[in-house]
Design a protein around this motif. Structure first.
Motif, PDB file in Angstrom:
ATOM      1  N   LEU A  32       0.831  -1.208   0.000  1.00  0.00           N
ATOM      2  CA  LEU A  32       0.000   0.000   0.000  1.00  0.00           C
ATOM      3  C   LEU A  32       0.864   1.256   0.000  1.00  0.00           C
ATOM      4  N   SER A  33       1.956   1.254   0.757  1.00  0.00           N
ATOM      5  CA  SER A  33       2.864   2.395   0.758  1.00  0.00           C
ATOM      6  C   SER A  33       3.498   2.609  -0.614  1.00  0.00           C
ATOM      7  N   ASP A  34       3.890   1.524  -1.271  1.00  0.00           N
ATOM      8  CA  ASP A  34       4.465   1.653  -2.610  1.00  0.00           C
ATOM      9  C   ASP A  34       3.426   2.130  -3.621  1.00  0.00           C
ATOM     10  N   ILE A  35       2.176   1.682  -3.487  1.00  0.00           N
ATOM     11  CA  ILE A  35       1.109   2.135  -4.396  1.00  0.00           C
ATOM     12  C   ILE A  35       0.858   3.632  -4.210  1.00  0.00           C
ATOM     13  N   ILE A  36       0.864   4.093  -2.961  1.00  0.00           N
ATOM     14  CA  ILE A  36       0.697   5.528  -2.717  1.00  0.00           C
ATOM     15  C   ILE A  36       1.847   6.320  -3.337  1.00  0.00           C
ATOM     16  N   ALA A  37       3.057   5.774  -3.231  1.00  0.00           N
ATOM     17  CA  ALA A  37       4.202   6.452  -3.838  1.00  0.00           C
ATOM     18  C   ALA A  37       4.072   6.518  -5.362  1.00  0.00           C
ATOM     19  N   LEU A  38       3.562   5.445  -5.975  1.00  0.00           N
ATOM     20  CA  LEU A  38       3.397   5.449  -7.433  1.00  0.00           C
ATOM     21  C   LEU A  38       2.252   6.362  -7.872  1.00  0.00           C
ATOM     22  N   LEU A  39       1.157   6.377  -7.125  1.00  0.00           N
ATOM     23  CA  LEU A  39       0.028   7.216  -7.499  1.00  0.00           C
ATOM     24  C   LEU A  39       0.305   8.699  -7.290  1.00  0.00           C
ATOM     25  N   THR A  40       1.205   9.038  -6.406  1.00  0.00           N
ATOM     26  CA  THR A  40       1.565  10.442  -6.156  1.00  0.00           C
ATOM     27  C   THR A  40       2.934  10.777  -6.746  1.00  0.00           C
ATOM     28  N   PHE A  41       3.312  10.069  -7.786  1.00  0.00           N
ATOM     29  CA  PHE A  41       4.626  10.317  -8.384  1.00  0.00           C
ATOM     30  C   PHE A  41       4.691  11.698  -9.034  1.00  0.00           C
ATOM     31  N   HIS A  42       3.580  12.183  -9.559  1.00  0.00           N
ATOM     32  CA  HIS A  42       3.587  13.513 -10.170  1.00  0.00           C
ATOM     33  C   HIS A  42       3.802  14.594  -9.109  1.00  0.00           C
ATOM     34  N   ILE A  43       3.241  14.392  -7.907  1.00  0.00           N
ATOM     35  CA  ILE A  43       3.502  15.348  -6.826  1.00  0.00           C
ATOM     36  C   ILE A  43       4.977  15.327  -6.437  1.00  0.00           C
ATOM     37  N   TYR A  44       5.555  14.131  -6.446  1.00  0.00           N
ATOM     38  CA  TYR A  44       6.988  14.030  -6.153  1.00  0.00           C
ATOM     39  C   TYR A  44       7.813  14.747  -7.218  1.00  0.00           C
TER      40      TYR A  44
ATOM     41  N   LEU B  31       4.565  21.280   0.805  1.00  0.00           N
ATOM     42  CA  LEU B  31       3.483  20.904   1.720  1.00  0.00           C
ATOM     43  C   LEU B  31       2.750  19.666   1.217  1.00  0.00           C
ATOM     44  N   LEU B  32       2.507  19.592  -0.104  1.00  0.00           N
ATOM     45  CA  LEU B  32       1.870  18.390  -0.652  1.00  0.00           C
ATOM     46  C   LEU B  32       2.768  17.170  -0.475  1.00  0.00           C
ATOM     47  N   ARG B  33       4.053  17.369  -0.681  1.00  0.00           N
ATOM     48  CA  ARG B  33       4.996  16.255  -0.524  1.00  0.00           C
ATOM     49  C   ARG B  33       5.059  15.787   0.927  1.00  0.00           C
ATOM     50  N   LEU B  34       5.066  16.730   1.874  1.00  0.00           N
ATOM     51  CA  LEU B  34       5.100  16.356   3.283  1.00  0.00           C
ATOM     52  C   LEU B  34       3.829  15.616   3.691  1.00  0.00           C
ATOM     53  N   LEU B  35       2.699  15.972   3.069  1.00  0.00           N
ATOM     54  CA  LEU B  35       1.461  15.248   3.361  1.00  0.00           C
ATOM     55  C   LEU B  35       1.562  13.786   2.927  1.00  0.00           C
ATOM     56  N   VAL B  36       2.114  13.558   1.736  1.00  0.00           N
ATOM     57  CA  VAL B  36       2.290  12.179   1.260  1.00  0.00           C
ATOM     58  C   VAL B  36       3.286  11.431   2.142  1.00  0.00           C
ATOM     59  N   VAL B  37       4.392  12.094   2.515  1.00  0.00           N
ATOM     60  CA  VAL B  37       5.407  11.458   3.366  1.00  0.00           C
ATOM     61  C   VAL B  37       4.833  11.137   4.741  1.00  0.00           C
ATOM     62  N   ALA B  38       3.938  12.004   5.262  1.00  0.00           N
ATOM     63  CA  ALA B  38       3.320  11.731   6.562  1.00  0.00           C
ATOM     64  C   ALA B  38       2.434  10.492   6.506  1.00  0.00           C
ATOM     65  N   VAL B  39       1.666  10.335   5.414  1.00  0.00           N
ATOM     66  CA  VAL B  39       0.830   9.135   5.270  1.00  0.00           C
ATOM     67  C   VAL B  39       1.698   7.887   5.185  1.00  0.00           C
ATOM     68  N   GLN B  40       2.768   7.953   4.378  1.00  0.00           N
ATOM     69  CA  GLN B  40       3.679   6.802   4.287  1.00  0.00           C
ATOM     70  C   GLN B  40       4.380   6.545   5.611  1.00  0.00           C
ATOM     71  N   GLY B  41       4.672   7.624   6.354  1.00  0.00           N
ATOM     72  CA  GLY B  41       5.311   7.443   7.657  1.00  0.00           C
ATOM     73  C   GLY B  41       4.418   6.727   8.649  1.00  0.00           C
ATOM     74  N   LEU B  42       3.124   7.022   8.628  1.00  0.00           N
ATOM     75  CA  LEU B  42       2.193   6.308   9.504  1.00  0.00           C
ATOM     76  C   LEU B  42       2.118   4.823   9.142  1.00  0.00           C
ATOM     77  N   ILE B  43       2.122   4.529   7.852  1.00  0.00           N
ATOM     78  CA  ILE B  43       2.103   3.117   7.426  1.00  0.00           C
ATOM     79  C   ILE B  43       3.385   2.413   7.862  1.00  0.00           C
ATOM     80  N   HIS B  44       4.525   3.064   7.677  1.00  0.00           N
ATOM     81  CA  HIS B  44       5.799   2.470   8.096  1.00  0.00           C
ATOM     82  C   HIS B  44       5.852   2.310   9.612  1.00  0.00           C
ATOM     83  N   LEU B  45       5.248   3.269  10.346  1.00  0.00           N
ATOM     84  CA  LEU B  45       5.232   3.148  11.799  1.00  0.00           C
ATOM     85  C   LEU B  45       4.433   1.933  12.247  1.00  0.00           C
ATOM     86  N   LEU B  46       3.305   1.670  11.597  1.00  0.00           N
ATOM     87  CA  LEU B  46       2.512   0.488  11.920  1.00  0.00           C
ATOM     88  C   LEU B  46       3.270  -0.793  11.567  1.00  0.00           C
TER      89      LEU B  46
END
Length: 630
Positions: A437-449, A521-536
């Protein structure tokens, strides 16, 4: 433990008189010993030879008269009683028994003294016989422990025998009788206590060493307590024995079947490890992608854990055995949670609903990004921007959004099948599904990156250019060879060009900084979501569930120390204490048995993060190998 309940009333009277007395709680004066406070080591501050400590198992309190068998610890002036040998017996048979126990447990077990349980009036012949045993089993000191009729009073004395020839030349010492639960001490694992700042280091070491010697003696003498191994011969013993023969048979069958299963799984895992280490997967594109995907890192971490769990090598210490148990429980819980997630997704057909909703959500996100860019291309918040640069950046980012939404629509016929296979990966564990799921979020938000990288690089270039030109005004320059700032003289043409470039960069900086701020700010939002997944994921990987279960169900298994409760304190009687185990706190259990994680995400401090954001340095969602982390 009936002895403990019967001595509760006497404990309250003795403890009340002990707490009100002045002086240190662990001091034991002579001739009348003062009961130590709860948690103190009895006899830790006494002079050698004044007070001896005898650790007596509560399971032997009602045993018949006989010999006390155990180990003498001369460094702590303590005797650890392990069992009672009953009458009748032949001395040579007792010595052969002790030799077998020493060979099986590697513990110096010997006869410490005599035990007399006077259920009726004592006979003179029995008393003389018990006194004469000290000449046959010569041990210094020689303990004589006796329980009076009615189980209300005890007597204990220790005599220093000089030898069989002169048994009259003996001196008596005072004895402190400490009762302990043999089963709990055998099954528990004593952890070294943390040193307190107000205590001396020598006192802490002595106390920990004395308790460690008691726990180590009982733990290494486990062969003495197993299935009446040494009770089948002519010598009869009393000690703690494991209960539940049916459960023991099942455990033995499980151990017998675990050998071939572990060998088969170890061979299978070695083949998988050899296949993953093939040279084809070490080529640059594959190695780079595998090192950045969270799923690959999690699969590699699970493969290492399974290899360690099903290894045929025996654990060398209780810590390694506990680590294996924690890993096994973590893997089982992870797989169970993954199967529950998979069942929930397929039962309610959530995968199809998610696939149908993915395209409208992507269109909605693209539309919101287009509105944001159009707002930035105008006069955002009434700010005066550089129109030429604003239009170039806005159209550049709009074109990237158009390319990305076209790619999403091109992949729309395959999205449901992709999500179906992703859902099946949950059978490997919930952590694998979360990593995907974290990798899918990274791929779907690749344009923001991409937007963030473009804005950060442009902003960083202008910041470095302004800092370099600012040094030019001050007559300084950056020395690349020496990595320092040196003085330098510039001519008029260089100052003019530098002033012109500095002015251009200063007036273009607000437009660039605004785009950089928005996309950061958009990038930090995506990183925060991935950080919560990695924390779990890290929580599931590192949480010592087996140790926490032991602490919850059997707190004595993880011991942080002991405390003592007074059972009897009367003049002319030996001081009787009950040793109870202090369980390890939950926070220390987590800290001690915490499992290592894969660590595929960066660990930045707040200062380092703010510095990177201010100077436009990139914040990657993974850890850069070979670079030091702040």
């Amino acid at each position: 433990m009936g002895l403990v309940s019967r001595g509760a009333a006497e404990a309250g009277r003795g403890a009340a008189s002990a707490v009100d007395r002045p002086g240190p709680p662990d001091a034991v004066p002579n001739p009348t010993p003062t009961p130590p406070a709860e948690g103190a080591d009895p006899g830790s501050s006494r002079s050698p030879g004044m007070v001896l400590k005898a650790f007596f198992p509560t399971c032997c309190a009602s045993a018949d008269s006989g010999l006390l068998v155990g180990r003498w610890v001369p460094e702590q002036s303590s005797a650890v009683v392990l069992a009672v040998v009953h009458f009748p017996f032949i001395p040579i048979q007792v010595k052969e028994l002790l030799a077998q126990v020493q060979q099986a447990s590697q513990v110096g077990v010997t006869v410490l003294g005599t035990w007399c349980h006077r259920r009726q009036e004592p006979e003179e012949s029995l008393g003389h016989f018990l006194e004469g045993l000290g000449a046959i089993f010569s041990h210094r000191p020689w303990f004589q422990l006796c329980r009076e009729r009615g189980s209300k009073s005890w007597s204990c004395k220790a005599t220093h025998w000089q030898g069989p020839a002169s048994p009259a030349a003996s001196g008596e010492d005072q004895v402190m009788l400490i009762f302990y639960d043999q089963r709990k001490v055998l099954l528990s694992q004593l952890h070294p206590p943390t040193a307190l700042p107000d205590r001396q280091a020598g006192d802490t070491t002595a106390s920990a060493g004395g308790l460690a010697a008691v726990f180590d003696t009982v733990a290494r003498s486990e062969a003495l307590f197993q299935s009446d191994r040494f009770d089948e011969g002519p010598v009869r013993l009393s000690h703690w024995q494991s209960e539940g023969m049916e459960a023991s048979i099942l455990v033995e069958l499980a151990k017998w079947a675990a050998g071939p299963v572990c060998l088969f799984l170890a061979c299978l895992l070695s083949l998988i490890s050899a296949a993953s280490a093939c040279r084809v997967f070490k080529l640059w594109p594959l190695s780079f992608i595998w090192s950045k995907l969270s799923t690959c890192e999690q699969l590699r971490h699970r493969l290492e854990q399974l290899t360690l769990i099903f290894s045929t090598r025996k654990a060398e210490s209780p810590a390694q055995l506990m680590r294996k148990a924690n890993m096994l429980v973590s893997v089982l819980l992870d797989v169970a949670l993954g199967l529950m997630l998979l069942s929930w997704l397929h039962r309610k057909d959530l995968i199809g609903q998610l696939a149908d909703a993915l395209i409208p959500v992507a269109d909605r996100v693209a539309e919101e990004l287009q509105h944001l860019l159009q707002w930035l291309m105008g006069a955002p918040a009434g700010l005066k921007m550089n129109r030429a640069l604003d239009q170039v950046l806005g159209r550049f980012f709009l074109y990237h959004i158009h390319l990305w939404i076209s790619y999403i629509h091109l992949m729309s016929p395959f999205i449901e099948r992709i999500l179906w296979h992703v859902g099946l990966s949950a059978c490997l564990g919930l952590t694998v599904a979360l990593s995907i799921l974290s990798d899918i979020i990274a791929l779907l938000t690749f344009h923001i990156y991409c937007f963030y990288v473009y804005g950060a690089r442009l902003y960083c270039l202008k910041i470095h250019g302004l800092s370099s030109l600012w040094r030019l005004f001050r007559g300084k320059k950056w020395n690349v060879l020496r990595q320092r700032v040196d003085s330098c003289s510039y001519d008029l043409d260089q100052l003019f060009i530098g002033t012109l470039l500095f002015t251009i960069l200063v007036f273009l900086l607000p437009t660039t900084a605004l785009y950089y701020l928005v996309f950061t700010l958009l990038r930090l939002l995506v990183v925060a979501v991935q950080g919560l997944i990695h924390l779990l994921v890290d929580l599931i990987n590192s949480l010592p569930l087996y140790s926490l279960g032991l602490r919850l169900c059997r707190p004595y298994r993880l011991a942080a120390g002991v405390k003592f409760r007074v059972l009897e304190h009367e003049t002319g009687r030996p001081l009787r204490l009950l040793m109870q185990i202090n369980p390890l706190p939950y926070s220390r259990v987590v800290h001690t048995y915490r499992l290592p994680t894969c660590g595929c995400h960066p660990k930045h401090s707040w200062g380092s993060l703010c510095r990177k954001l201010f100077f436009g340095e990139l914040i990657y969602p993974w850890r850069q190998r070979g670079n030091k982390q702040d």
